[in-house]
Design an enzyme around this catalytic site. Structure first.
Site, PDB file in Angstrom:
ATOM      1  N   GLU A 273       7.762   1.205  -6.450  1.00  0.00           N
ATOM      2  CA  GLU A 273       8.487   1.097  -5.186  1.00  0.00           C
ATOM      3  C   GLU A 273       8.147  -0.239  -4.533  1.00  0.00           C
ATOM      4  O   GLU A 273       7.411  -1.043  -5.086  1.00  0.00           O
ATOM      5  CB  GLU A 273       8.124   2.261  -4.255  1.00  0.00           C
ATOM      6  CG  GLU A 273       6.645   2.304  -3.893  1.00  0.00           C
ATOM      7  CD  GLU A 273       6.313   3.428  -2.915  1.00  0.00           C
ATOM      8  OE1 GLU A 273       7.165   3.752  -2.061  1.00  0.00           O
ATOM      9  OE2 GLU A 273       5.193   3.971  -2.996  1.00  0.00           O
TER      10      GLU A 273
ATOM     11  N   ASP B 216      -1.406  14.150  -1.715  1.00  0.00           N
ATOM     12  CA  ASP B 216      -1.923  12.872  -2.202  1.00  0.00           C
ATOM     13  C   ASP B 216      -2.477  12.097  -1.021  1.00  0.00           C
ATOM     14  O   ASP B 216      -2.024  12.264   0.110  1.00  0.00           O
ATOM     15  CB  ASP B 216      -0.862  12.071  -2.963  1.00  0.00           C
ATOM     16  CG  ASP B 216       0.299  11.607  -2.103  1.00  0.00           C
ATOM     17  OD1 ASP B 216       0.198  10.512  -1.517  1.00  0.00           O
ATOM     18  OD2 ASP B 216       1.306  12.329  -2.016  1.00  0.00           O
TER      19      ASP B 216
ATOM     20  N   ASP C  54       3.095   3.894  -9.531  1.00  0.00           N
ATOM     21  CA  ASP C  54       3.907   3.897  -8.313  1.00  0.00           C
ATOM     22  C   ASP C  54       4.920   2.754  -8.360  1.00  0.00           C
ATOM     23  O   ASP C  54       4.545   1.580  -8.275  1.00  0.00           O
ATOM     24  CB  ASP C  54       2.976   3.753  -7.108  1.00  0.00           C
ATOM     25  CG  ASP C  54       3.646   4.071  -5.788  1.00  0.00           C
ATOM     26  OD1 ASP C  54       4.878   3.939  -5.703  1.00  0.00           O
ATOM     27  OD2 ASP C  54       2.936   4.441  -4.843  1.00  0.00           O
TER      28      ASP C  54
END
Length: 211
Positions: A111, A18, A109
């Protein structure tokens, strides 16, 4: 015998990368030659609450190097301070259409720093994911047990975990799921980010594995 088994397992492992920065066709070709041929995941929504305008060309470069659309995903990093979690998803999806991005899946995502309230964070998560589901975005979640517990509480289970693929990070340089520990309603992952911030082939990448 164990060493032979390990070599066979690694040889059959599906490895990919990625990226969050512009990446050239030559870099992707170099990475494929190193065995990272299974998937590429490109950042398409930034934590500033804006579409990553580098994503379309980076995806084109990946496709030109041999990554098929079936093996091309993007990831979405939400802007928590921007608010309007559902609106961000709608704007993102409009940009996907505007730029004619062809991808298999969007990874959300989960986080970083959100708010100090787990209930607010849970609400933000569901606003975002419910909008993705309403639009019909094929998606998964990127998250770790550590961040999940900090953001939502260790006992919080995502309502759609059983039908949502999980991509988790653990930088142990081991392309396997032997380290995985259940959280958030997930009992097994779909993909692992096993090494981060690698400089290779004139690119900055993370290494990923899926069986």
């Amino acid at each position: 015998m164990f060493a032979l088994f390990l070599c066979i397992a690694l040889a059959s492992a599906k490895l990919g990368i990625d990226v969050s920065q512009p990446t050239s066709t030559s870099s992707f070709t170099c990475l494929r030659n190193k065995g990272f041929t299974t998937m590429v995941i490109v950042r398409a929504w930034k934590s500033t609450g804006s579409f990553d305008t580098n994503a379309p060309q980076t995806l084109k470069n990946a496709n030109a190097a041999g990554f098929s659309i079936e093996n091309s995903d993007v990831y979405y990093y939400p802007c928590i301070s921007c608010g309007n979690m559902a609106g961000q998803v709608r704007t993102f999806w409009q940009k996907v259409g505007q730029y004619s991005l062809k991808v298999k899946r969007v990874w959300f995502d989960i986080e970083g720093t959100w708010t100090s309230s787990v209930s607010t964070n849970q609400n933000y998560l569901m606003q975002m994911m419910n909008e993705a589901r309403a639009i019909g975005i094929v998606h998964g979640i990127y998250g770790s047990k550590y961040y999940w517990g900090n953001l939502f509480g260790s006992s919080y289970k995502y309502a759609y975990a059983s039908s949502t693929p999980l991509w988790y990070p653990h930088y142990d340089n081991s392309p396997s799921f032997s380290d995985f520990s259940s959280f958030g309603g997930w009992t097994s992952p779909s993909m692992k980010q096993y090494r981060g911030d690698v400089s290779v082939c004139s690119a900055g990448v993370d290494y990923n594995y899926k069986p």
